[in-house]
Each structure stands twice: as structure tokens, then as C-alpha cells.
Motif scaffolding. Structure first.
Motif, PDB file in Angstrom:
ATOM      1  N   THR A  37       0.812  -1.222   0.000  1.00  8.06           N
ATOM      2  CA  THR A  37       0.000   0.000   0.000  1.00  8.06           C
ATOM      3  C   THR A  37       0.843   1.268   0.000  1.00  8.06           C
ATOM      4  N   ASN A  63       0.620  -2.097   6.745  1.00  5.64           N
ATOM      5  CA  ASN A  63       0.740  -1.873   8.189  1.00  5.64           C
ATOM      6  C   ASN A  63      -0.638  -1.702   8.821  1.00  5.64           C
ATOM      7  N   SER A  64      -1.369  -0.653   8.395  1.00  5.13           N
ATOM      8  CA  SER A  64      -2.672  -0.388   9.006  1.00  5.13           C
ATOM      9  C   SER A  64      -3.754  -0.057   7.981  1.00  5.13           C
ATOM     10  N   ASN A  65      -3.356   0.149   6.753  1.00  8.14           N
ATOM     11  CA  ASN A  65      -4.317   0.593   5.739  1.00  8.14           C
ATOM     12  C   ASN A  65      -5.120  -0.601   5.190  1.00  8.14           C
ATOM     13  N   GLU A 150      16.716  -0.218   4.787  1.00  9.02           N
ATOM     14  CA  GLU A 150      17.069  -0.438   6.195  1.00  9.02           C
ATOM     15  C   GLU A 150      17.589  -1.858   6.432  1.00  9.02           C
TER      16      GLU A 150
HETATM   17  P1  NDP Z   1       5.674   4.182   2.243  1.00 12.08           P
HETATM   18  O1  NDP Z   1       5.660   4.843   3.564  1.00 12.08           O
HETATM   19  O2  NDP Z   1       5.016   4.851   1.102  1.00 12.08           O
HETATM   20  O3  NDP Z   1       5.034   2.701   2.371  1.00 12.08           O
HETATM   21  C1  NDP Z   1       5.461   1.803   3.362  1.00 12.08           C
HETATM   22  C2  NDP Z   1       4.724   0.480   3.253  1.00 12.08           C
HETATM   23  O4  NDP Z   1       5.115  -0.347   4.363  1.00 12.08           O
HETATM   24  C3  NDP Z   1       3.209   0.604   3.361  1.00 12.08           C
HETATM   25  O5  NDP Z   1       2.595  -0.471   2.696  1.00 12.08           O
HETATM   26  C4  NDP Z   1       2.978   0.487   4.876  1.00 12.08           C
HETATM   27  O6  NDP Z   1       1.639   0.093   5.195  1.00 12.08           O
HETATM   28  C5  NDP Z   1       3.971  -0.612   5.221  1.00 12.08           C
HETATM   29  N1  NDP Z   1       4.445  -0.543   6.603  1.00 12.08           N
HETATM   30  C6  NDP Z   1       4.836   0.553   7.283  1.00 12.08           C
HETATM   31  N2  NDP Z   1       5.220   0.217   8.548  1.00 12.08           N
HETATM   32  C7  NDP Z   1       5.049  -1.125   8.637  1.00 12.08           C
HETATM   33  C8  NDP Z   1       5.251  -2.055   9.691  1.00 12.08           C
HETATM   34  N3  NDP Z   1       5.676  -1.693  10.908  1.00 12.08           N
HETATM   35  N4  NDP Z   1       4.989  -3.364   9.451  1.00 12.08           N
HETATM   36  C9  NDP Z   1       4.536  -3.769   8.242  1.00 12.08           C
HETATM   37  N5  NDP Z   1       4.304  -2.923   7.206  1.00 12.08           N
HETATM   38  C10 NDP Z   1       4.582  -1.614   7.402  1.00 12.08           C
HETATM   39  O7  NDP Z   1       7.206   3.888   1.934  1.00 12.08           O
HETATM   40  P2  NDP Z   1       7.916   3.809   0.504  1.00 12.08           P
HETATM   41  O8  NDP Z   1       7.143   2.925  -0.407  1.00 12.08           O
HETATM   42  O9  NDP Z   1       8.295   5.169   0.075  1.00 12.08           O
HETATM   43  O10 NDP Z   1       9.298   3.098   0.884  1.00 12.08           O
HETATM   44  C11 NDP Z   1       9.373   1.724   1.217  1.00 12.08           C
HETATM   45  C12 NDP Z   1      10.849   1.350   1.341  1.00 12.08           C
HETATM   46  O11 NDP Z   1      11.460   1.529   0.071  1.00 12.08           O
HETATM   47  C13 NDP Z   1      11.638   2.238   2.306  1.00 12.08           C
HETATM   48  O12 NDP Z   1      12.612   1.481   2.946  1.00 12.08           O
HETATM   49  C14 NDP Z   1      12.287   3.275   1.394  1.00 12.08           C
HETATM   50  O13 NDP Z   1      13.489   3.782   1.932  1.00 12.08           O
HETATM   51  C15 NDP Z   1      12.554   2.437   0.162  1.00 12.08           C
HETATM   52  N6  NDP Z   1      12.620   3.191  -1.077  1.00 12.08           N
HETATM   53  C16 NDP Z   1      11.580   3.978  -1.465  1.00 12.08           C
HETATM   54  C17 NDP Z   1      11.644   4.705  -2.641  1.00 12.08           C
HETATM   55  C18 NDP Z   1      10.496   5.525  -3.121  1.00 12.08           C
HETATM   56  O14 NDP Z   1      10.572   6.079  -4.216  1.00 12.08           O
HETATM   57  N7  NDP Z   1       9.414   5.654  -2.391  1.00 12.08           N
HETATM   58  C19 NDP Z   1      12.854   4.667  -3.478  1.00 12.08           C
HETATM   59  C20 NDP Z   1      13.843   3.738  -3.022  1.00 12.08           C
HETATM   60  C21 NDP Z   1      13.733   3.042  -1.853  1.00 12.08           C
HETATM   61  P3  NDP Z   1       0.452   1.201   5.420  1.00 12.08           P
HETATM   62  O15 NDP Z   1       0.137   1.756   4.071  1.00 12.08           O
HETATM   63  O16 NDP Z   1      -0.655   0.425   6.002  1.00 12.08           O
HETATM   64  O17 NDP Z   1       1.020   2.240   6.361  1.00 12.08           O
END
Ligand code: NDP
Length: 419
Positions: A37, A63-65, A150
Motif C-alpha cells: 500500500t 501496516n494499518s491501511n 534499512e
Molecule cells: P511508504 O511509507 O510509502 O510505504 C510503506 C509500506 O510499508 C506501506 O505499505 C505500509 O503500510 C507498510 N508498513 C509501514 N510500517 C510497517 C510495519 N511496521 N509493518 C509492516 N508494514 C509496514 O514507503 P515507501 O514505499 O516510500 O518506501 C518503502 C521502502 O522503500 C523504504 O525502505 C524506502 O526507503 C525504500 N525506497 C523507497 C523509494 C520511493 O521512491 N518511495 C525509493 C527507493 C527506496 P500502510 O500503508 O498500512 O502504512
């Protein structure tokens, strides 16, 4: 599929397979998307939407969505959907009523989603919470497109060794590392001089340090080129994101800090370059659209048709480059320092930054204090701890927790301190 852990750079083994061969398979591949999500999840689902005949969705997580997760699970007929927040299981069950999608909640369900038998897994949970699920995919020898930086920053050596041991295949999904991944195969390890990862410079590239110190959340969230999640956008503004990427590159490709350079490139068209002994520099270019590196990972070892805009260099006109300003962006210097320190220092760097960014979003500290809190936490940790290599995910998680506590303790005094 090509075999998982291949030789690259001559003698050095890596889980990143740089010498790829074309796949013979035309069968439908099963995929799971961890963090479906989010911003990376959204780009991945968009690509899958365009190639339904080639991919089947095994598991999706969030996570929560709940509503967004259930909508995707319905659309793609996912076999399993996991929500990390255990309180939302009832809501998820209700949202999936009438479908064949099984569901679960809590951290264990997210790990179960990763452990289910999908050929290809996108690891795009944000933050250190992504480590255990990514390891669950790695341990069963899957092909893992790694967006979650990470995993490497917190537990790089250990993570890559585990991938090697399990025969997993790690495909770098981050745009800069994906660019290096595409360029590195042009030579051998003993022919490599350095890799260069580019940085847009973020919204504060030309700002005075005094203005950067006082920058607001809205200003930090205005990235000039990329559309990304909130945390990574703030990290881009502080150049902490580039610091995380330097660390990521070191662990992914087995490079020393001196073999990794950062170059500011405001147009974000050249994503990464590799210089070889003969002074050839091999680069990967593309429009700033995460669907390009993700499509490369999704299609690998073949190439699939992507929906991104064609790169029109005549229209872009100019590509410019400048050296990074380590004084204006101390977060970048701290990344090199923590990489040289080793022994969990990069874990501390990441954990302290997560606390600092949350405090900045919550209005507790100024933008300039983000890097100060990271530096103070690293100093305190180095003074107090016995430096020893990480042997397990639990070691990394313990350092992560410890560093978060130290950062939280230091937060009030950093908040009061002027730059
Ligand atoms: P977002 O915040 O947009 O999305 C994070 C996703 O992880 C969501 O599906 C969220 O769910 C879920 N999530 C968050 N916390 C938890 C948890 N504690 N347990 C399980 N699921 C969790 O992040 P991004 O997509 O931007 O980034 C994701 C990863 O990719 C990061 O590590 C980032 O550094 C890396 N990255 C991102 C880039 C980008 O362009 N966005 C580029 C390169 C790397 P929910 O929606 O329910 O909150």
C-alpha cells in the motif's frame, strides 16, 4: 531462472547476480509484495496490473491501511493478505468477505506472507520493520527485489551472508543501486575503480545553511523530481537518504567507502555510474520514475515493457553535476563515518534518523537538528558500547532499539540547542 548466487567481480561472491543470463521460462511467476500500500508498493502493483498474463499474486501486506490492502487483494485475487496491526484483523476479514483470500494480522502474519512460496518478492515495508519479513523471503532462497534500504543499513553484512547461504537472489530496486547493478556487469572486481551514485540535492540544494536549519515540513516535502513516501522525502531533503544509499551500496556490492562517490545531479536522469580501470564510465539513465528500476527487477533476467515516459534527452537539454556539500549536508558525512566505524554504527545512524525524522514531523525539533541528533547518538553509542560484529537479526534489532532509546533521551537537549 538463472541460478541465485552467482560469481561476479571475479573472486568475490555476492547474492547480487551481476552476470545474468536470459531466462528460458515463459511460465506465470508468482509474486508477493511486502508494503503493497506504499509508494513502492503502488508502483509495483501498477506494473503487475499491466502484465497480468505473466504474474500471479501470492501475498500482499500493509501496516494499518486495511481498505487499500483489501482492495488490492480483491483486484489481484491474492491468496494471502497480512496487516501488521493486530487490532485490524476483524476489519480485514470483513473487507475480504466473499473472496478466497486468506488473511492474518500482526508481525508474524507479515513474516508468513514473505515465507509463502512466491518466486519473486518485493521488499518494500518502510523502516527497520522490514528486516524480518525480508529475511523470511531470503531464507527460502527467493528472488527478492530489495527496496527497503534499512535491511542493509541495519544488518548489511549479516543480511547478505544469509542471502548467499540460502541461495537467494537480491535484486536492487532502489534507483541508484539498480543503475549500478545494470552497469557493474561491464567489468570485473579487479577492474573497478569506483561507483558513483547521483543525488538530486533535494529542495535545499542551493539554500543557505541558516534557512535549511529553519526549513518547515511542507518545504522538506517538496522534492524537485521524485514522488515518494513522506519519510524518504524528508531524508532526501537532509541528504540522509543519500547517506543510507552509500551504506546500502557498500553492503550490496561489497565496496569500501572509498570506492563509493556521490555526485549531485539536479535533473535525476543519470542514476548511477561505474568507473573501470581503463577510465570507461558506464552509466544507467532514465526518467525519474521508480517503475523503471522496479520493472527491471520484475522482468530480470529478461526485460519487460514498462509504462514509464520515454527519456527525451533533447527535451531535458542539459545534464549538470556538482560535488556534494558535506558541510551543508552533514548527514552525508555521518554516513561515511558510520560505515568506516562499522560494528553496528550504520544501524545506529538509521535508528537515530528515524527518531529524528519523527520528531521533526511532530514539530519537536527543527530540520537542522535531524543530523545533530544522529551525530550525538552515534557519539554516545561509540563512547558507551563494545564494538562487535552483528551475528543475527536480533543483534541488529537490539542495537536499533538501544539507539532509539539513546536518541529519544538526547532529543530534548538537541531540541533546545541552536545550530
Ligand atoms: P511508504 O511509507 O510509502 O510505504 C510503506 C509500506 O510499508 C506501506 O505499505 C505500509 O503500510 C507498510 N508498513 C509501514 N510500517 C510497517 C510495519 N511496521 N509493518 C509492516 N508494514 C509496514 O514507503 P515507501 O514505499 O516510500 O518506501 C518503502 C521502502 O522503500 C523504504 O525502505 C524506502 O526507503 C525504500 N525506497 C523507497 C523509494 C520511493 O521512491 N518511495 C525509493 C527507493 C527506496 P500502510 O500503508 O498500512 O502504512
Amino acid at each position: 531462472m538463472a541460478s541465485a548466487a552467482l560469481l561476479w567481480f571475479g573472486e568475490v561472491m555476492s547474492a547480487v547476480p551481476l552476470r545474468n543470463t536470459k531466462s528460458a521460462a515463459s511460465a506465470v511467476r508468482s509474486v508477493s509484495v511486502l508494503g503493497a500500500t506504499g509508494s513502492i508498493g503502488d508502483s509495483t502493483m501498477d506494473l503487475l496490473r499491466g502484465a497480468r498474463d505473466r504474474f500471479r499474486v501470492e501475498a500482499l501486506t500493509a501496516n494499518s491501511n486495511v481498505q487499500a490492502l483489501a482492495k488490492l487483494a480483491r483486484e489481484f485475487g491474492a491468496r494471502f493478505a497480512a496487516i501488521a496491526d493486530p487490532a485490524r484483523l476483524g476489519e480485514l476479514k470483513e473487507a475480504l468477505a466473499g473472496t478466497r483470500t486468506e488473511c492474518g494480522a500482526g508481525e508474524s502474519a507479515v513474516i508468513e506472507a514473505a515465507a509463502r512460496p512466491a518466486d519473486w518478492v518485493m521488499a518494500a515495508v518502510s523502516g527497520a520493520a522490514g528486516l524480518k519479513p525480508a529475511l523470511a523471503a531470503v531464507d527460502r532462497g527467493a528472488t527478492v527485489a530489495l527496496a527497503n534500504k534499512e535491511c542493509l543499513v541495519c544488518a548489511g553484512d549479516f543480511f547478505m551472508q544469509r542471502a548467499m547461504k540460502a541461495g537467494a537472489c537480491i535484486l536492487p530496486a532502489d534507483s541508484e543501486h539498480n543503475a549500478l547493478f545494470q552497469a557493474l556487469g561491464s567489468g570485473n572486481r579487479d577492474e573497478l575503480v569506483r561507483v558513483i551514485i547521483t543525488a538530486s540535492g533535494g529542495p535545499f540544494r542551493t539554500w543557505d545553511p541558516a534557512d535549511i536549519e529553519q526549513a518547515t515540513l511542507a518545504q522538506a516535502l517538496k522534492h524537485p523530481n521524485w514522488s515518494m513516501g513522506q519519510k524518504i522525502t524528508i531524508d532526501s531533503a537532509s541528504m540522509m537518504n543519500k547517506g543510507l544509499e552509500v551504506i546500502e551500496a557498500s553492503y550490496l556490492f561489497g565496496l569500501t567507502p572509498d570506492e563509493i562517490d556521490v555526485l549531485v545531479h539536479p535533473q535525476s536522469i543519470v542514476h548511477g555510474m561505474v568507473e573501470f580501470a581503463d577510465r570507461s564510465v558506464v552509466a544507467q539513465l532514465g526518467t525519474p520514475d521508480m517503475r523503471i528500476p522496479i520493472a527491471h527487477c520484475l522482468g530480470w533476467p529478461d526485460r519487460i515493457k514498462g509504462p514509464s515516459a520515454k527519456l527525451d534527452l533533447a527535451k531535458v537539454g542539459q545534464l549538470t553535476f556538482e560535488a556534494p556539500d558535506f558541510a551543508r549536508f552533514p548527514a552525508l558525512r555521518l554516513a561515511y563515518d558510520s560505515l568506516r566505524t562499522g560494528f553496528g554504527a550504520t544501524t545506529v545512524y538509521n535508528a537515530a534518523n528515524e527518531i529524528a525524522v519523527a520528531a521533526f514531523i511532530g514539530g519537536k525539533i527543527r530540520f537542522g537538528a535531524i543530523a545533530r541528533l544522529v551525530e550525538a547518538t552515534l557519539d554516545a553509542w561509540i563512547r558507551a558500547s563494545n564494538l562487535s560484529p552483528l551475528k543475527s537479526a536480533d543483534d541488529a534489532i537490539a542495537i536499533d532499539h538501544n539507539a532509539r532509546n539513546v536518541a529519544a533521551t538526547l532529543l530534548p537537549q538537541i531540541a533546545l540547542k541552536a545550530s
